[in-house]
Design an enzyme around this catalytic site. Structure first.
Site, PDB file in Angstrom:
ATOM      1  N   HIS A   1       0.881  -1.312   0.080  1.00 57.01           N
ATOM      2  CA  HIS A   1      -0.084   0.097  -0.044  1.00 57.01           C
ATOM      3  C   HIS A   1       0.973   1.212   0.188  1.00 57.01           C
ATOM      4  O   HIS A   1       0.822   2.247  -0.710  1.00 57.01           O
ATOM      5  CB  HIS A   1      -0.968   0.158   1.289  1.00 57.01           C
ATOM      6  CG  HIS A   1      -1.493   1.432   1.548  1.00 57.01           C
ATOM      7  ND1 HIS A   1      -2.530   1.988   0.677  1.00 57.01           N
ATOM      8  CD2 HIS A   1      -0.973   2.246   2.432  1.00 57.01           C
ATOM      9  CE1 HIS A   1      -2.903   3.021   1.154  1.00 57.01           C
ATOM     10  NE2 HIS A   1      -2.072   3.525   2.102  1.00 57.01           N
TER      11      HIS A   1
ATOM     12  N   HIS B   1       1.128   5.046  -2.780  1.00 55.43           N
ATOM     13  CA  HIS B   1       1.574   6.418  -2.267  1.00 55.43           C
ATOM     14  C   HIS B   1       2.890   7.207  -3.218  1.00 55.43           C
ATOM     15  O   HIS B   1       2.763   8.280  -3.515  1.00 55.43           O
ATOM     16  CB  HIS B   1       2.009   6.708  -0.790  1.00 55.43           C
ATOM     17  CG  HIS B   1       0.737   6.696   0.127  1.00 55.43           C
ATOM     18  ND1 HIS B   1      -0.076   8.082   0.030  1.00 55.43           N
ATOM     19  CD2 HIS B   1       0.253   5.802   0.763  1.00 55.43           C
ATOM     20  CE1 HIS B   1      -0.997   7.610   0.851  1.00 55.43           C
ATOM     21  NE2 HIS B   1      -0.776   6.369   1.346  1.00 55.43           N
TER      22      HIS B   1
ATOM     23  N   GLU C   1      -5.689   9.965   0.002  1.00 54.98           N
ATOM     24  CA  GLU C   1      -5.957   8.592   0.061  1.00 54.98           C
ATOM     25  C   GLU C   1      -7.123   7.993  -0.685  1.00 54.98           C
ATOM     26  O   GLU C   1      -6.958   6.998  -1.391  1.00 54.98           O
ATOM     27  CB  GLU C   1      -6.186   8.175   1.373  1.00 54.98           C
ATOM     28  CG  GLU C   1      -5.074   8.138   2.538  1.00 54.98           C
ATOM     29  CD  GLU C   1      -4.167   6.760   2.302  1.00 54.98           C
ATOM     30  OE1 GLU C   1      -4.553   6.006   1.458  1.00 54.98           O
ATOM     31  OE2 GLU C   1      -3.349   6.983   3.099  1.00 54.98           O
TER      32      GLU C   1
ATOM     33  N   SER D   1      -3.976   1.377  -4.666  1.00 53.19           N
ATOM     34  CA  SER D   1      -3.295   0.252  -4.078  1.00 53.19           C
ATOM     35  C   SER D   1      -4.488  -0.843  -3.722  1.00 53.19           C
ATOM     36  O   SER D   1      -4.245  -1.877  -3.261  1.00 53.19           O
ATOM     37  CB  SER D   1      -2.686   0.367  -2.839  1.00 53.19           C
ATOM     38  OG  SER D   1      -3.430   1.048  -1.950  1.00 53.19           O
TER      39      SER D   1
END
Ligand SMILES: [Fe+2]
Length: 256
Positions: free
Chosen positions: A129, A134, A175, A194
């Site tokens: 993730h 990110h 996010e 993700s």
């Protein structure tokens, strides 16, 4: 990921206290195989459903190289480009530590990866993730600046006892944000990029709300951290998301 509840009474420790060695050598062959499996599956699943700087970042940072990325190698490319670098942490860090890291262009990466049995479920964000979701966008100059700004806003908000405002801003942009690109709805947020289940859901489900993104709406819209989001905020472009966030000062954010 940020929890909704942020307390203001905890003393701000140094974020360095939370950093651990990545110990890349201790990832097993199975760990690397899980990364490869997740990576190949997610790239195919995303297709063109994510904003284009995302895959630019994947290529630039050589994240398609087999196996769990070594943070030192990654930083050797990322840091000269945008000033961001990664550090390893053992799991979720407190929100004030997280925001302090962001404010110094440091992104925490879980030093573990899920097992083959947990491909689709995670109690805490792992290195897949954190790295796949990110890091590609942190190679994009404007997004990189926005993420640092959110860190500074977060520290100010927590100091004022209003940490939830910055947490929501972060959540609905970095996010779980969506953004249009070339007229099409695309994934912007790492939690979506993700996620095997939520990436398509966020774009295609008719059971969720999709509302225009603005800094004001983001700051005032609650979120779920334990389930798919019931609503997504959609900006007209990645540039609009960046401009909205960079337009905030702590004082403006507190009054929205
Ligand atoms: Fe995340």
């Amino acid at each position: 990921m940020l929890q909704e509840t942020i307390t203001k009474d905890q003393p701000l420790e140094s974020w360095n206290d939370y950093v651990v060695p990545q110990c890349w050598e201790s990832f097993t062959e199975e760990d690397h195989a899980v990364w490869d499996l997740l990576f190949a599956r997610q790239v195919e699943l995303l297709g063109t459903r994510v904003v284009s700087p995302f895959f630019d970042g994947i290529d630039l940072l050589r994240l398609s190289h087999p196996g769990v990325p070594e943070l030192a190698e990654l930083n050797a490319i990322l840091e000269p480009r945008t000033g961001w670098r990664t550090v390893a942490v053992p799991g979720l860090v407190p929100d004030e530590i997280f925001f302090a890291m962001l404010s110094e262009r440091v992104f925490p990466i879980g030093n573990f990866i899920r097992t083959r049995e947990q491909l689709d479920y995670l109690e805490a964000p792992d290195c897949f993730h954190d790295l796949f979701g990110h890091i590609p966008m942190l190679a994009h100059h404007d997004f990189a600046e926005m993420a640092e700004h959110i860190g500074r806003l977060g520290l100010s908000a927590i100091a004022a006892g209003e940490g939830h405002r910055a947490a929501r801003l972060y959540w609905h942009s970095v996010e779980f944000g969506l953004a249009r690109e070339g007229g099409e709805l695309k994934i912007l947020g790492a939690g979506l990029a993700s996620s095997f289940g939520e990436s398509h859901f966020s774009l295609e489900s008719e059971a969720v709300e999709r509302m225009p993104f603005s800094a004001e709406r983001a700051v005032n819209t609650p979120y779920r951290h334990d389930a798919f989001q019931p609503r997504y905020l959609v900006s007209r472009s990645l540039d609009e998301t960046v401009a909205e966030v960079l337009g905030l000062t702590p004082e403006i954010m507190m009054e929205l």
